[in-house]
Scaffold this motif. Structure first.
Motif, PDB file in Angstrom:
ATOM      1  N   ILE A 171       0.839  -1.201   0.000  1.00 53.01           N
ATOM      2  CA  ILE A 171       0.000   0.000   0.000  1.00 53.01           C
ATOM      3  C   ILE A 171       0.871   1.247   0.000  1.00 53.01           C
ATOM      4  CG2 ILE A 171      -1.656   1.346   1.363  1.00 53.01           C
ATOM      5  CD1 ILE A 171      -2.772  -1.347   2.399  1.00 53.01           C
ATOM      6  N   VAL A 172       1.879   1.249   0.860  1.00 50.45           N
ATOM      7  CA  VAL A 172       2.775   2.401   0.970  1.00 50.45           C
ATOM      8  C   VAL A 172       3.542   2.610  -0.333  1.00 50.45           C
ATOM      9  CG1 VAL A 172       4.852   3.267   2.113  1.00 50.45           C
ATOM     10  CG2 VAL A 172       2.988   2.301   3.477  1.00 50.45           C
ATOM     11  N   ALA A 173       4.034   1.527  -0.927  1.00 46.49           N
ATOM     12  CA  ALA A 173       4.817   1.635  -2.168  1.00 46.49           C
ATOM     13  C   ALA A 173       3.984   2.228  -3.299  1.00 46.49           C
ATOM     14  CB  ALA A 173       5.364   0.269  -2.554  1.00 46.49           C
ATOM     15  N   VAL A 174       2.757   1.750  -3.445  1.00 44.80           N
ATOM     16  CA  VAL A 174       1.885   2.262  -4.508  1.00 44.80           C
ATOM     17  C   VAL A 174       1.556   3.738  -4.258  1.00 44.80           C
ATOM     18  CG1 VAL A 174      -0.382   2.050  -5.583  1.00 44.80           C
ATOM     19  CG2 VAL A 174       0.924  -0.008  -5.016  1.00 44.80           C
ATOM     20  N   ALA A 175       1.288   4.084  -2.995  1.00 36.98           N
ATOM     21  CA  ALA A 175       0.955   5.469  -2.667  1.00 36.98           C
ATOM     22  C   ALA A 175       2.138   6.396  -2.917  1.00 36.98           C
ATOM     23  CB  ALA A 175       0.506   5.561  -1.213  1.00 36.98           C
ATOM     24  N   ARG A 176       3.336   5.936  -2.570  1.00 41.01           N
ATOM     25  CA  ARG A 176       4.513   6.774  -2.821  1.00 41.01           C
ATOM     26  C   ARG A 176       4.726   7.007  -4.308  1.00 41.01           C
ATOM     27  NH1 ARG A 176       8.650   3.905   1.539  1.00 41.01           N
ATOM     28  NH2 ARG A 176       7.897   5.018   3.401  1.00 41.01           N
ATOM     29  N   GLU A 177       4.449   6.002  -5.103  1.00 42.49           N
ATOM     30  CA  GLU A 177       4.595   6.142  -6.554  1.00 42.49           C
ATOM     31  C   GLU A 177       3.610   7.170  -7.096  1.00 42.49           C
ATOM     32  OE1 GLU A 177       6.002   5.523 -10.385  1.00 42.49           O
ATOM     33  OE2 GLU A 177       6.825   4.764  -8.498  1.00 42.49           O
ATOM     34  N   ARG A 178       2.419   7.191  -6.542  1.00 42.97           N
ATOM     35  CA  ARG A 178       1.359   8.061  -7.069  1.00 42.97           C
ATOM     36  C   ARG A 178       1.335   9.444  -6.422  1.00 42.97           C
ATOM     37  NH1 ARG A 178      -5.033   6.262  -7.224  1.00 42.97           N
ATOM     38  NH2 ARG A 178      -5.918   8.323  -7.663  1.00 42.97           N
ATOM     39  N   PHE A 179       1.600   9.493  -5.116  1.00 41.36           N
ATOM     40  CA  PHE A 179       1.426  10.758  -4.397  1.00 41.36           C
ATOM     41  C   PHE A 179       2.726  11.329  -3.819  1.00 41.36           C
ATOM     42  CE2 PHE A 179      -2.677   8.520  -3.945  1.00 41.36           C
ATOM     43  CZ  PHE A 179      -3.526   9.470  -4.498  1.00 41.36           C
ATOM     44  N   GLY A 180       3.813  10.595  -3.950  1.00 42.88           N
ATOM     45  CA  GLY A 180       5.064  11.071  -3.383  1.00 42.88           C
ATOM     46  C   GLY A 180       5.551  12.340  -4.064  1.00 42.88           C
ATOM     47  N   ARG A 181       5.960  13.303  -3.275  1.00 42.55           N
ATOM     48  CA  ARG A 181       6.493  14.555  -3.778  1.00 42.55           C
ATOM     49  C   ARG A 181       7.179  15.271  -2.622  1.00 42.55           C
ATOM     50  NH1 ARG A 181       1.566  16.789  -6.720  1.00 42.55           N
ATOM     51  NH2 ARG A 181       3.126  18.275  -7.456  1.00 42.55           N
ATOM     52  N   PRO A 182       7.921  16.342  -2.872  1.00 49.15           N
ATOM     53  CA  PRO A 182       8.609  17.037  -1.778  1.00 49.15           C
ATOM     54  C   PRO A 182       7.639  17.486  -0.687  1.00 49.15           C
ATOM     55  CG  PRO A 182       9.404  17.822  -3.899  1.00 49.15           C
ATOM     56  CD  PRO A 182       8.233  16.942  -4.189  1.00 49.15           C
ATOM     57  N   GLY A 183       8.057  17.305   0.556  1.00 54.13           N
ATOM     58  CA  GLY A 183       7.220  17.732   1.670  1.00 54.13           C
ATOM     59  C   GLY A 183       6.154  16.740   2.061  1.00 54.13           C
ATOM     60  N   VAL A 184       6.193  15.525   1.502  1.00 57.36           N
ATOM     61  CA  VAL A 184       5.216  14.492   1.830  1.00 57.36           C
ATOM     62  C   VAL A 184       5.950  13.200   2.192  1.00 57.36           C
ATOM     63  CG1 VAL A 184       3.280  13.089   1.001  1.00 57.36           C
ATOM     64  CG2 VAL A 184       3.484  15.484   0.292  1.00 57.36           C
ATOM     65  N   GLU A 185       5.632  12.650   3.355  1.00 57.92           N
ATOM     66  CA  GLU A 185       6.147  11.344   3.762  1.00 57.92           C
ATOM     67  C   GLU A 185       4.971  10.394   3.897  1.00 57.92           C
ATOM     68  OE1 GLU A 185       9.074  10.004   4.298  1.00 57.92           O
ATOM     69  OE2 GLU A 185      10.366  11.759   4.009  1.00 57.92           O
ATOM     70  N   ILE A 186       5.137   9.156   3.427  1.00 58.30           N
ATOM     71  CA  ILE A 186       4.040   8.188   3.426  1.00 58.30           C
ATOM     72  C   ILE A 186       4.489   6.911   4.124  1.00 58.30           C
ATOM     73  CG2 ILE A 186       2.463   6.852   1.985  1.00 58.30           C
ATOM     74  CD1 ILE A 186       2.778   8.999  -0.177  1.00 58.30           C
ATOM     75  N   HIS A 187       3.719   6.505   5.148  1.00 56.48           N
ATOM     76  CA  HIS A 187       4.046   5.316   5.927  1.00 56.48           C
ATOM     77  C   HIS A 187       2.749   4.640   6.376  1.00 56.48           C
ATOM     78  CE1 HIS A 187       8.362   6.330   6.279  1.00 56.48           C
ATOM     79  NE2 HIS A 187       7.912   7.565   6.185  1.00 56.48           N
ATOM     80  N   ALA A 188       2.872   3.530   7.084  1.00 57.17           N
ATOM     81  CA  ALA A 188       1.703   2.803   7.571  1.00 57.17           C
ATOM     82  C   ALA A 188       1.910   2.429   9.026  1.00 57.17           C
ATOM     83  CB  ALA A 188       1.458   1.546   6.734  1.00 57.17           C
ATOM     84  N   LEU A 189       0.820   2.346   9.764  1.00 54.50           N
ATOM     85  CA  LEU A 189       0.853   1.800  11.119  1.00 54.50           C
ATOM     86  C   LEU A 189      -0.494   1.154  11.412  1.00 54.50           C
ATOM     87  CD1 LEU A 189      -1.000   3.841  12.992  1.00 54.50           C
ATOM     88  CD2 LEU A 189       1.096   5.157  13.141  1.00 54.50           C
ATOM     89  N   ALA A 190      -0.499   0.250  12.369  1.00 54.86           N
ATOM     90  CA  ALA A 190      -1.726  -0.426  12.794  1.00 54.86           C
ATOM     91  C   ALA A 190      -2.261   0.306  14.014  1.00 54.86           C
ATOM     92  CB  ALA A 190      -1.438  -1.891  13.102  1.00 54.86           C
ATOM     93  N   GLY A 191      -3.166   1.249  13.785  1.00 55.82           N
ATOM     94  CA  GLY A 191      -3.618   2.138  14.844  1.00 55.82           C
ATOM     95  C   GLY A 191      -4.199   1.424  16.051  1.00 55.82           C
ATOM     96  N   GLN A 192      -5.074   0.443  15.819  1.00 55.25           N
ATOM     97  CA  GLN A 192      -5.730  -0.235  16.932  1.00 55.25           C
ATOM     98  C   GLN A 192      -4.715  -0.976  17.797  1.00 55.25           C
ATOM     99  OE1 GLN A 192      -8.993  -0.038  17.816  1.00 55.25           O
ATOM    100  NE2 GLN A 192      -8.456  -1.241  19.636  1.00 55.25           N
ATOM    101  N   ILE A 193      -3.809  -1.712  17.154  1.00 54.28           N
ATOM    102  CA  ILE A 193      -2.781  -2.442  17.890  1.00 54.28           C
ATOM    103  C   ILE A 193      -1.847  -1.473  18.606  1.00 54.28           C
ATOM    104  CG2 ILE A 193      -0.769  -3.944  17.641  1.00 54.28           C
ATOM    105  CD1 ILE A 193      -3.403  -5.397  17.426  1.00 54.28           C
ATOM    106  N   GLU A 194      -1.452  -0.414  17.936  1.00 55.82           N
ATOM    107  CA  GLU A 194      -0.550   0.559  18.543  1.00 55.82           C
ATOM    108  C   GLU A 194      -1.204   1.249  19.737  1.00 55.82           C
ATOM    109  OE1 GLU A 194       2.542   1.164  17.945  1.00 55.82           O
ATOM    110  OE2 GLU A 194       3.023   0.631  15.870  1.00 55.82           O
ATOM    111  N   MET A 195      -2.516   1.491  19.664  1.00 55.67           N
ATOM    112  CA  MET A 195      -3.213   2.089  20.799  1.00 55.67           C
ATOM    113  C   MET A 195      -3.199   1.149  21.995  1.00 55.67           C
ATOM    114  SD  MET A 195      -7.107   3.626  21.084  1.00 55.67           S
ATOM    115  CE  MET A 195      -7.928   2.024  20.917  1.00 55.67           C
ATOM    116  N   GLU A 196      -3.394  -0.145  21.736  1.00 52.18           N
ATOM    117  CA  GLU A 196      -3.362  -1.122  22.827  1.00 52.18           C
ATOM    118  C   GLU A 196      -1.957  -1.213  23.427  1.00 52.18           C
ATOM    119  OE1 GLU A 196      -4.852  -4.744  21.174  1.00 52.18           O
ATOM    120  OE2 GLU A 196      -6.791  -3.861  20.645  1.00 52.18           O
ATOM    121  N   ILE A 197      -0.941  -1.168  22.579  1.00 49.90           N
ATOM    122  CA  ILE A 197       0.439  -1.222  23.062  1.00 49.90           C
ATOM    123  C   ILE A 197       0.746  -0.010  23.931  1.00 49.90           C
ATOM    124  CG2 ILE A 197       2.855  -1.059  22.325  1.00 49.90           C
ATOM    125  CD1 ILE A 197       2.094  -2.727  19.869  1.00 49.90           C
TER     126      ILE A 197
END
Length: 367
Positions: A222-248
């Motif tokens: 997902i991140v790779a495809v998004a970076r190819e399409r939307f990547g540009r200066p001033g934009v960083e694209i990453h992923a996280l699992a919000g629900q799991i991270e909230m529990e952690i």
């Protein structure tokens, strides 16, 4: 203080991400579009270097840098074109950077407003809302300038005409799908436009909110495809699992480390997002140390010694004489400022010295 505003479409899980980043327990699920009260939290910037300096100086207190996170109401599709509410637009405009939470997880209990989950579609929608919002502001301001500039004379007229030219360049860029952050503005033009708080001028950290079952290859794709399409200066694209991270985030340190190891999560969302934010904004840290206090300070990369001094107090910058600088690694090797001086590792630098990440600094000044 660094201020990050978390924004996303309704049901994107942005408040879950806010809780993960701040160890808060804000209510999730019903915080959708509208002039709702925002969730606000200030967190300490984790920096192992500050922890390592503590036993060398045994200070009375330790003061990490702060980051403030603001979780605003969800952006309904079309709000940028119809006009964002004053409160919401004001909250977004005050951000140093925007954290765009984009839904990638599937959950039948949390229906998507568009009925289907399509992360790339939703990211495009968010970016378009920012573009429409900026265009609306520019068009209204141009009308005002055109109505008044003919009545003005001298410097005031020149300033309005210059502002109009800068706004027109931004308008042309936005209509060509180019964000304002990529428009070349000199210092005076940037000053004239600063008060508008344009959303496409702000750096953006995109976080795809994935499910636990998407961690690994799916999230990476997902991140790779998004970076190819939307990547540009001033934009960083990453992923996280919000629900799991909230529990952690609600666990103690030992349990959190075990849980993260089981899931293959190498770095907590708090540490990771702050690190990414510093990189995105071009920020570094320097330290002041001593028996009273060890403190981390945040400055932009490329800042001079006198600019760093002004972060502490304007009087220090005004009366700046010189800065005593020891690199972090040299301080850890020598143990004290005195030993660093004996080893030839303490440098005397003037106003124009460009600060380096991790510099331990003592400013000499006279006012």
């Amino acid at each position: 203080m660094l201020r990050m505003v978390i924004v996303g479409l309704p049901q994107s899980g942005k408040t879950t991400v806010f809780n993960a980043l701040t160890r808060s327990e804000a209510e999730t699920g019903g915080f959708s579009s509208g002039e709702s009260e925002a969730n606000l939290a200030t967190v300490k910037v984790p920096d192992p270097r500050l922890d390592a300096l503590t036993p060398l100086f045994n200070p009375k207190r330790i003061v990490p840098a702060d980051v403030q996170y603001l979780d605003v109401a969800g952006l309904a599709k079309g709000v940028g074109e119809s006009g964002m509410g004053g409160q919401l637009l004001g909250q977004l405009a005050q951000a140093n950077a925007l954290v765009l939470v984009v839904r990638a997880f599937e959950d039948a209990n949390v229906p998507h407003p568009e009925e289907t989950v399509d992360a790339l579609r939703d990211l495009e929608t968010l970016l378009l809302e920012f573009t429409f919002s900026d265009l609306g502001i520019i068009e209204k301001r141009l009308v005002r300038i055109d109505q008044t500039v003919g009545k003005l004379r001298g410097t005031e007229r020149e300033q309005h005409e210059r502002e109009r030219e800068a706004l027109l360049r931004c308008k042309v860029a936005l209509e060509a799908d180019t964000p304002i952050r990529e428009v070349e503005l000199d210092e005076e033009d940037a000053r004239l436009l600063r008060g508008f708080g344009f959303l496409t001028q702000k750096p953006a950290l995109v976080l795809f909110n994935v499910g636990e079952d998407q961690l690994g290859a799916t999230a990476d794709e997902i991140v790779a495809v998004a970076r190819e399409r939307f990547g540009r200066p001033g934009v960083e694209i990453h992923a996280l699992a919000g629900q799991i991270e909230m529990e952690i985030a609600q666990l103690d340190a030992d349990d959190a480390a075990l849980f993260m190891a089981d899931l293959g999560i190498a770095e907590s969302s708090l540490d990771r997002v702050i690190r990414l934010s510093y990189d995105l904004l071009g920020l570094i840290s320097f330290f002041t140390v001593g028996p009273d206090e060890d403190r981390a300070w945040t400055i932009r990369r490329g800042a001079t010694a006198v600019e760093a001094a002004s972060e502490i107090h304007s009087d220090i910058a005004r009366g700046f004489i010189r800065a005593e600088i020891v690199a972090y690694d040299d301080m850890m090797a020598t143990g004290t400022m005195a030993e660093a001086r004996k080893a030839g590792k303490l440098r005397l630098e003037g106003k124009t010295y460009v600060m380096q990440d991790g510099d331990i600094t003592h400013f000499l000044f006279n006012v």
